[in-house]
Design a protein around this motif. Structure first.
Motif, PDB file in Angstrom:
ATOM      1  N   ASN A 217       8.466  -7.255  -6.104  1.00 12.15           N
ATOM      2  CA  ASN A 217       8.875  -8.301  -5.170  1.00 12.15           C
ATOM      3  C   ASN A 217       7.767  -8.627  -4.167  1.00 12.15           C
ATOM      4  O   ASN A 217       7.495  -9.793  -3.871  1.00 12.15           O
ATOM      5  CB  ASN A 217      10.137  -7.874  -4.405  1.00 12.15           C
ATOM      6  CG  ASN A 217      11.355  -7.783  -5.296  1.00 12.15           C
ATOM      7  OD1 ASN A 217      11.429  -8.441  -6.330  1.00 12.15           O
ATOM      8  ND2 ASN A 217      12.318  -6.963  -4.913  1.00 12.15           N
ATOM      9  N   ALA A 218       7.138  -7.575  -3.636  1.00 13.80           N
ATOM     10  CA  ALA A 218       6.079  -7.783  -2.646  1.00 13.80           C
ATOM     11  C   ALA A 218       4.894  -8.523  -3.249  1.00 13.80           C
ATOM     12  O   ALA A 218       4.336  -9.440  -2.638  1.00 13.80           O
ATOM     13  CB  ALA A 218       5.631  -6.431  -2.080  1.00 13.80           C
ATOM     14  N   LEU A 219       4.509  -8.136  -4.452  1.00 12.58           N
ATOM     15  CA  LEU A 219       3.374  -8.789  -5.115  1.00 12.58           C
ATOM     16  C   LEU A 219       3.681 -10.243  -5.439  1.00 12.58           C
ATOM     17  O   LEU A 219       2.813 -11.116  -5.299  1.00 12.58           O
ATOM     18  CB  LEU A 219       3.017  -8.029  -6.394  1.00 12.58           C
ATOM     19  CG  LEU A 219       2.443  -6.618  -6.193  1.00 12.58           C
ATOM     20  CD1 LEU A 219       2.359  -5.884  -7.522  1.00 12.58           C
ATOM     21  CD2 LEU A 219       1.059  -6.685  -5.539  1.00 12.58           C
ATOM     22  N   ALA A 220       4.916 -10.516  -5.850  1.00 13.54           N
ATOM     23  CA  ALA A 220       5.293 -11.898  -6.141  1.00 13.54           C
ATOM     24  C   ALA A 220       5.217 -12.754  -4.887  1.00 13.54           C
ATOM     25  O   ALA A 220       4.761 -13.901  -4.928  1.00 13.54           O
ATOM     26  CB  ALA A 220       6.691 -11.940  -6.743  1.00 13.54           C
ATOM     27  N   LYS A 221       5.664 -12.214  -3.752  1.00 10.90           N
ATOM     28  CA  LYS A 221       5.606 -12.956  -2.495  1.00 10.90           C
ATOM     29  C   LYS A 221       4.161 -13.228  -2.080  1.00 10.90           C
ATOM     30  O   LYS A 221       3.882 -14.212  -1.391  1.00 10.90           O
ATOM     31  CB  LYS A 221       6.329 -12.185  -1.396  1.00 10.90           C
ATOM     32  CG  LYS A 221       7.841 -12.155  -1.569  1.00 10.90           C
ATOM     33  CD  LYS A 221       8.506 -11.319  -0.489  1.00 10.90           C
ATOM     34  CE  LYS A 221      10.015 -11.267  -0.684  1.00 10.90           C
ATOM     35  NZ  LYS A 221      10.679 -10.410   0.332  1.00 10.90           N
TER      36      LYS A 221
ATOM     37  N   ALA B 228       0.832  -1.206   0.000  1.00 16.22           N
ATOM     38  CA  ALA B 228       0.000   0.000   0.000  1.00 16.22           C
ATOM     39  C   ALA B 228       0.867   1.257   0.000  1.00 16.22           C
ATOM     40  O   ALA B 228       0.591   2.227  -0.719  1.00 16.22           O
ATOM     41  CB  ALA B 228      -0.923  -0.006   1.219  1.00 16.22           C
ATOM     42  N   ILE B 229       1.933   1.251   0.803  1.00 19.19           N
ATOM     43  CA  ILE B 229       2.836   2.405   0.845  1.00 19.19           C
ATOM     44  C   ILE B 229       3.558   2.557  -0.489  1.00 19.19           C
ATOM     45  O   ILE B 229       3.726   3.667  -1.010  1.00 19.19           O
ATOM     46  CB  ILE B 229       3.845   2.257   1.993  1.00 19.19           C
ATOM     47  CG1 ILE B 229       3.121   2.309   3.339  1.00 19.19           C
ATOM     48  CG2 ILE B 229       4.899   3.366   1.927  1.00 19.19           C
ATOM     49  CD1 ILE B 229       4.025   2.054   4.529  1.00 19.19           C
ATOM     50  N   LEU B 230       3.980   1.447  -1.079  1.00 13.55           N
ATOM     51  CA  LEU B 230       4.687   1.501  -2.355  1.00 13.55           C
ATOM     52  C   LEU B 230       3.786   2.051  -3.457  1.00 13.55           C
ATOM     53  O   LEU B 230       4.227   2.849  -4.295  1.00 13.55           O
ATOM     54  CB  LEU B 230       5.199   0.107  -2.723  1.00 13.55           C
ATOM     55  CG  LEU B 230       6.369  -0.394  -1.868  1.00 13.55           C
ATOM     56  CD1 LEU B 230       6.553  -1.890  -2.017  1.00 13.55           C
ATOM     57  CD2 LEU B 230       7.645   0.346  -2.228  1.00 13.55           C
ATOM     58  N   ARG B 231       2.523   1.648  -3.452  1.00 16.18           N
ATOM     59  CA  ARG B 231       1.587   2.190  -4.448  1.00 16.18           C
ATOM     60  C   ARG B 231       1.417   3.693  -4.235  1.00 16.18           C
ATOM     61  O   ARG B 231       1.304   4.463  -5.200  1.00 16.18           O
ATOM     62  CB  ARG B 231       0.238   1.483  -4.349  1.00 16.18           C
ATOM     63  CG  ARG B 231       0.254   0.023  -4.811  1.00 16.18           C
ATOM     64  CD  ARG B 231      -1.161  -0.537  -4.913  1.00 16.18           C
ATOM     65  NE  ARG B 231      -1.165  -1.937  -5.277  1.00 16.18           N
ATOM     66  CZ  ARG B 231      -1.205  -2.941  -4.414  1.00 16.18           C
ATOM     67  NH1 ARG B 231      -1.241  -2.681  -3.098  1.00 16.18           N
ATOM     68  NH2 ARG B 231      -1.214  -4.187  -4.823  1.00 16.18           N
ATOM     69  N   GLU B 232       1.379   4.102  -2.992  1.00 10.08           N
ATOM     70  CA  GLU B 232       1.273   5.528  -2.663  1.00 10.08           C
ATOM     71  C   GLU B 232       2.489   6.298  -3.197  1.00 10.08           C
ATOM     72  O   GLU B 232       2.344   7.359  -3.807  1.00 10.08           O
ATOM     73  CB  GLU B 232       1.180   5.677  -1.146  1.00 10.08           C
ATOM     74  CG  GLU B 232       1.162   7.103  -0.627  1.00 10.08           C
ATOM     75  CD  GLU B 232       1.210   7.136   0.884  1.00 10.08           C
ATOM     76  OE1 GLU B 232       2.040   7.896   1.440  1.00 10.08           O
ATOM     77  OE2 GLU B 232       0.441   6.390   1.521  1.00 10.08           O
TER      78      GLU B 232
ATOM     79  N   ASN C  31       7.982   7.496 -11.674  1.00 12.46           N
ATOM     80  CA  ASN C  31       9.344   7.149 -12.089  1.00 12.46           C
ATOM     81  C   ASN C  31      10.220   6.675 -10.934  1.00 12.46           C
ATOM     82  O   ASN C  31      11.448   6.575 -11.095  1.00 12.46           O
ATOM     83  CB  ASN C  31      10.007   8.352 -12.758  1.00 12.46           C
ATOM     84  CG  ASN C  31       9.375   8.679 -14.094  1.00 12.46           C
ATOM     85  OD1 ASN C  31       9.140   7.788 -14.911  1.00 12.46           O
ATOM     86  ND2 ASN C  31       9.086   9.952 -14.321  1.00 12.46           N
ATOM     87  N   ASN C  32       9.612   6.397  -9.792  1.00 12.33           N
ATOM     88  CA  ASN C  32      10.361   5.900  -8.635  1.00 12.33           C
ATOM     89  C   ASN C  32      10.706   4.427  -8.876  1.00 12.33           C
ATOM     90  O   ASN C  32       9.958   3.518  -8.518  1.00 12.33           O
ATOM     91  CB  ASN C  32       9.523   6.064  -7.368  1.00 12.33           C
ATOM     92  CG  ASN C  32      10.300   5.749  -6.107  1.00 12.33           C
ATOM     93  OD1 ASN C  32      11.246   4.970  -6.122  1.00 12.33           O
ATOM     94  ND2 ASN C  32       9.893   6.348  -4.999  1.00 12.33           N
ATOM     95  N   VAL C  33      11.856   4.208  -9.515  1.00  3.95           N
ATOM     96  CA  VAL C  33      12.250   2.857  -9.919  1.00  3.95           C
ATOM     97  C   VAL C  33      12.444   1.917  -8.727  1.00  3.95           C
ATOM     98  O   VAL C  33      11.940   0.790  -8.742  1.00  3.95           O
ATOM     99  CB  VAL C  33      13.513   2.911 -10.795  1.00  3.95           C
ATOM    100  CG1 VAL C  33      14.075   1.509 -11.039  1.00  3.95           C
ATOM    101  CG2 VAL C  33      13.198   3.583 -12.129  1.00  3.95           C
ATOM    102  N   PRO C  34      13.149   2.323  -7.660  1.00  8.39           N
ATOM    103  CA  PRO C  34      13.304   1.405  -6.518  1.00  8.39           C
ATOM    104  C   PRO C  34      11.963   0.977  -5.909  1.00  8.39           C
ATOM    105  O   PRO C  34      11.798  -0.183  -5.522  1.00  8.39           O
ATOM    106  CB  PRO C  34      14.136   2.224  -5.524  1.00  8.39           C
ATOM    107  CG  PRO C  34      14.892   3.195  -6.372  1.00  8.39           C
ATOM    108  CD  PRO C  34      13.937   3.560  -7.472  1.00  8.39           C
TER     109      PRO C  34
END
Length: 219
Positions: free
Chosen positions: A77-81, A56-60, A67-70
């Motif tokens: 990675n989180a979605l794959a897990k 949720a934070i990453l989507r935010e 363009n926030n590549v990291p």
């Protein structure tokens, strides 16, 4: 968070927000805390909740800056897990448009492995070896072979990588365990040399020290 007191850290961040002391750096700390929780031992439900919060934070963050590549890499990675493979692939495809195909090669291979598509992962690696044939290509394919328990193929790829770049840390780390368990005296000696070098390079890495202790206990 780093001291393993995630609940107390979360409470402090919540209080800061209530008192208008909140800032973007706190949000990053909160993200790191959730990611750390998702990697710790505990119930599957707790790790899943931590991944949900991190995603949720990453989507935010990506809404604020596409363009926030990291952040996009971490979201993949989180979605794959979470076994949300289709959404992870969508995010990875978006990332590919921003950094190019080579920039997401390792991530794409990892996603294929996560979803059980071993043939697709190896096909990508073979294409990279065929077109580039550099150290990183052999290290990547060697790592995949290791994950698939194809030790002979993995050893061959790491040996080729080490011929190209004997001091390459990634190649040494990848080859280390395989060489130590190969039964070949020359490879075992080389693997032990790599292990000692890695311990010197990363003195706080307890996994490397444990590997050395386990190896010594067997000889």
């Amino acid at each position: 968070y780093k001291a393993g007191r995630g609940e107390q850290a979360a409470q402090l961040l919540a209080r800061a927000q209530e008192r208008d002391l909140y800032n973007p750096d706190f949000r990053q700390l909160e993200l790191e805390g959730y990611l750390r929780q998702s990697r710790q031992e505990g119930s599957e439900e707790a790790r899943g909740m931590a991944l949900d919060s991190a995603a949720a934070i990453l989507r935010e963050l990506l809404t604020q800056d596409p363009n926030n590549v990291p952040a996009r890499r971490e979201l993949v990675n989180a979605l794959a897990k979470q076994q949300k493979y289709d959404e992870a692939q969508t995010q990875l495809d978006d990332l590919r448009t921003r950094v190019g195909a080579q920039g997401v090669l390792a991530a794409q291979v990892e996603l294929y492995l996560s979803r059980g598509d071993d043939e697709a992962a190896l096909r990508l690696c073979n294409e990279r070896v065929g077109s580039q044939g550099d150290v990183s290509a052999y290290v990547l394919r060697g790592t995949v072979y290791t994950r698939l328990n194809q030790s002979a193929n993995a050893i061959e790829d790491f040996r080729k990588a080490l011929v190209l770049a004997p001091d390459n840390a990634g190649a040494q780390l990848g080859a280390m365990g395989l060489f130590l368990n190969s039964g070949d005296p020359d490879l075992v000696s080389q693997g032990l040399k790599f292990l000692d070098g890695s311990i010197a390079r990363y003195p706080d890495n307890m996994d490397l020290k444990l590997m050395k202790a386990q190896y010594l206990s067997l000889i």
